[in-house]
Design an enzyme around this catalytic site. Structure first.
Site, mmCIF file in Angstrom:
data_model
loop_
_atom_site.group_PDB
_atom_site.id
_atom_site.type_symbol
_atom_site.label_atom_id
_atom_site.label_comp_id
_atom_site.label_asym_id
_atom_site.label_seq_id
_atom_site.Cartn_x
_atom_site.Cartn_y
_atom_site.Cartn_z
ATOM 1 N N ARG A 148 1.019 -1.170 -0.071
ATOM 2 C CA ARG A 148 -0.040 0.024 -0.041
ATOM 3 C C ARG A 148 0.643 1.185 0.018
ATOM 4 O O ARG A 148 0.595 2.302 -0.960
ATOM 5 C CB ARG A 148 -1.034 0.050 1.248
ATOM 6 C CG ARG A 148 -2.027 1.162 0.911
ATOM 7 C CD ARG A 148 -3.012 1.087 2.165
ATOM 8 N NE ARG A 148 -3.901 2.240 2.172
ATOM 9 C CZ ARG A 148 -3.892 3.330 2.871
ATOM 10 N NH1 ARG A 148 -2.811 3.237 3.806
ATOM 11 N NH2 ARG A 148 -4.516 4.206 2.839
ATOM 12 N N CYS B 244 15.215 -3.701 -3.721
ATOM 13 C CA CYS B 244 16.064 -2.618 -4.342
ATOM 14 C C CYS B 244 15.219 -2.185 -5.397
ATOM 15 O O CYS B 244 15.360 -2.316 -6.771
ATOM 16 C CB CYS B 244 17.185 -3.379 -4.698
ATOM 17 S SG CYS B 244 18.521 -2.121 -5.484
ATOM 18 N N GLU B 245 14.010 -1.245 -5.081
ATOM 19 C CA GLU B 245 13.338 -0.597 -5.969
ATOM 20 C C GLU B 245 13.086 0.716 -5.410
ATOM 21 O O GLU B 245 12.974 1.080 -4.299
ATOM 22 C CB GLU B 245 11.901 -1.583 -6.029
ATOM 23 C CG GLU B 245 11.990 -2.964 -6.682
ATOM 24 C CD GLU B 245 12.297 -2.843 -8.152
ATOM 25 O OE1 GLU B 245 12.181 -2.116 -8.727
ATOM 26 O OE2 GLU B 245 12.726 -3.866 -8.555
ATOM 27 N N TYR C 23 -5.484 -6.218 3.548
ATOM 28 C CA TYR C 23 -4.930 -6.707 2.385
ATOM 29 C C TYR C 23 -3.455 -6.927 2.549
ATOM 30 O O TYR C 23 -2.605 -6.966 1.497
ATOM 31 C CB TYR C 23 -5.088 -5.797 1.260
ATOM 32 C CG TYR C 23 -6.473 -5.618 1.274
ATOM 33 C CD1 TYR C 23 -7.442 -6.600 0.652
ATOM 34 C CD2 TYR C 23 -7.320 -4.238 1.415
ATOM 35 C CE1 TYR C 23 -8.845 -6.500 0.620
ATOM 36 C CE2 TYR C 23 -8.706 -4.349 1.180
ATOM 37 C CZ TYR C 23 -9.362 -5.228 1.151
ATOM 38 O OH TYR C 23 -10.909 -5.218 0.949
#
Length: 112
Positions: free
Chosen positions: A6, A39-40, A67
């Protein structure tokens, strides 16, 4: 990003205030970027958060929503997190942490 997607979807991270310290430290507030282990560029829980913490402190992610597990993934072969329900001063493990055996259970080796 793989455990709790989220925050990566929230366009204005300044309005997402789920991360709080579990206890206060005497150091005073400083600005922090709260990031995950992937790693984003989108793996943030919060950017420029004013927190009263120091190295090694625990943070609680409140109001994670229903969720968390259902939207989680095994991206980069990471195991999905355990789920714990907190009711006042009691805690309950409602879903155990996934293992690599769980991830690989449905895979088959090709015959020779």
């Amino acid at each position: 990003m793989n455990d709790l997607i989220r925050p990566a979807f929230v366009w204005c991270l300044d309005e997402y205030s789920a991360s709080i310290p579990c206890y206060r430290t005497p150091e005073g507030k400083r600005a922090y970027d709260l990031v995950g282990p992937i790693c984003e560029t989108g793996d943030f829980l919060g950017k420029d958060r004013e927190l009263d913490i120091q190295a090694g402190d625990l943070l609680a992610v409140r109001s994670a929503g229903a969720y968390g597990f259902t939207m989680s993934s095994n991206y980069n072969s990471r195991n999905r997190a355990a789920e714990v329900m907190v009711d006042g001063d009691k805690t309950y493990l409602i879903r155990a942490r996934e293992t690599i055996e769980h991830q690989l259970a449905g895979e088959q080796i090709l015959p020779d």
